[in-house]
Design a protein around this motif. Structure first.
Motif: not given
Length: 373
Positions: A118-124
């Motif tokens: 989820l952190l990766y999703k928000n980062k992208r």
């Protein structure tokens, strides 16, 4: 207990960037990733393990800690994507890996949990990536982790299981109008050594996939019978036979002209050395042509959508369209069904004509009655 030190794993002659530690404990040999490419940090991890073993506090590690993201991607791309996917799709996987790498590089598989995803999703998304793009990137990671779980036995559970990403896929089909086609063909002139206009024209009239277009050889074409035989890599693995596509006059004329200059390797479209044009080179040339033509965003794959959409709009039944496209089932072709209603319009418009005749007769009778009265 004997600590044997740090090392870097080798695969296909290449050393991994991550440091690993090799040691024996509790009568067993262990090779465990330190989870870092920093030598000093790796030494600290090793010293910590050394202390735990000496104090009898070290326990067998979770196997997920013995493998990291870098290994996962390397093996997935080499043993699955490269073998089972079309060249263009494999190249897309390589591209998506680079985005995933900026966040997950060096992380052991136990560190790739739902929170990290989820952190990766928000980062992208903060970086401006489209939801569909992020969905595709995480989809590849999910597939890799599934194989790691079921085939390689590296993890016990896939962190994507039960996880809701709340990302919307782009399901809108894009197809070219005749006006857009004319602009695109004009803008494509001179690109790919003058071959791009013919590639576009051929795709609009055959619906071939990008891979099929780029790998097309003269041995697959029978101009006397006006047919082309091909098989997609993704369907070849499923034991489906090659499909034969009838060629219309536009395509036959185009191929007869191209046949005058052929590659020594037999490809219809080729580079200066006779080798097939690469997917990335085609995409760059096509993107440039779209920009020059000043038409709405369009991918090369949308030419295939245009082929199918035009057929359906002209009243060709979905079974024939499905066969021409090489779809695994007609259900896949149902995405074009909403275009079918327009092709049937003349069937109901005839009722307007009949109704008009009835109304005209009724009106004449009414007028005659009015006069006689």
């Amino acid at each position: 207990m004997k600590i044997k030190g740090l090392f870097r794993r080798k695969r296909h002659g290449k050393e991994s960037e991550t440091w690993w530690m090799r040691f024996s404990a509790n009568g067993k040999q262990h090779k465990v990733s330190t989870g870092t490419s920093d030598r000093r940090l790796a030494e600290k991890v090793l010293n910590k393990v050394k202390t735990q073993v000496a104090e009898g506090k070290w326990l067998d590690v979770n196997i997920a800690k013995q493998h990291n993201f870098d290994e996962l991607m390397e093996r997935y791309l080499d043993e699955h994507s490269k073998i089972n996917k079309a060249v263009s799709t494999h190249e897309k996987d390589l591209y998506m890996k680079e985005h995933l790498k900026t966040f997950f590089e060096g992380k052991t598989l136990d560190q790739i949990d739902s929170d990290a995803i989820l952190l990766y999703k928000n980062k992208r998304l903060r970086e401006g990536a489209a939801q569909n793009t992020v969905l595709n990137e995480l989809g590849m990671l999910r597939n890799a982790l599934n194989i790691a779980r079921h085939v390689w036995k590296w993890i016990k559970e896939n962190p994507f299981s039960g996880l809701t990403l709340n990302l919307q896929a782009n399901d809108v089909d894009r197809w070219l109008t005749k006006e857009e086609e004319e602009k695109l063909l004009e803008a494509a002139q001179g690109k790919l050594n003058g071959q791009l206009p013919d590639i576009i024209l051929l795709d609009l009239h055959t619906g071939l996939s990008q891979e099929e277009i780029l790998k097309l050889k003269w041995s697959q074409i029978d101009l006397s019978r006006k047919t082309l035989t091909t098989v997609r890599k993704k369907t070849k693995k499923k034991s489906r036979p090659a499909r034969t596509i009838p060629l219309n006059a536009t395509v036959v004329e185009c191929l007869k002209r191209l046949a005058k200059v052929q590659s020594i390797l037999g490809y219809v479209f080729f580079n200066e050395d006779g080798s097939p044009i690469g997917a990335n080179r085609l995409k760059k040339a096509f993107k440039s042509a779209v920009k020059t033509a000043k038409i709405a965003y369009c991918r090369f794959h949308d030419l295939r959508h245009s082929f199918a959409t035009r057929l359906v709009q002209k009243g060709v039944d979905l079974y024939k369209v499905s066969t021409l496209l090489g779809h695994s089932s007609i259900e896949v072709t149902q995405r074009y069904a909403h275009h079918w209603s327009e092709s049937l319009r003349d069937g109901v418009d005839i009722l307007d004509y009949q109704e008009t005749k009835v109304l005209e007769k009724t009106e004449k009778k009414r007028k005659r009655k009015t006069k006689s009265a």
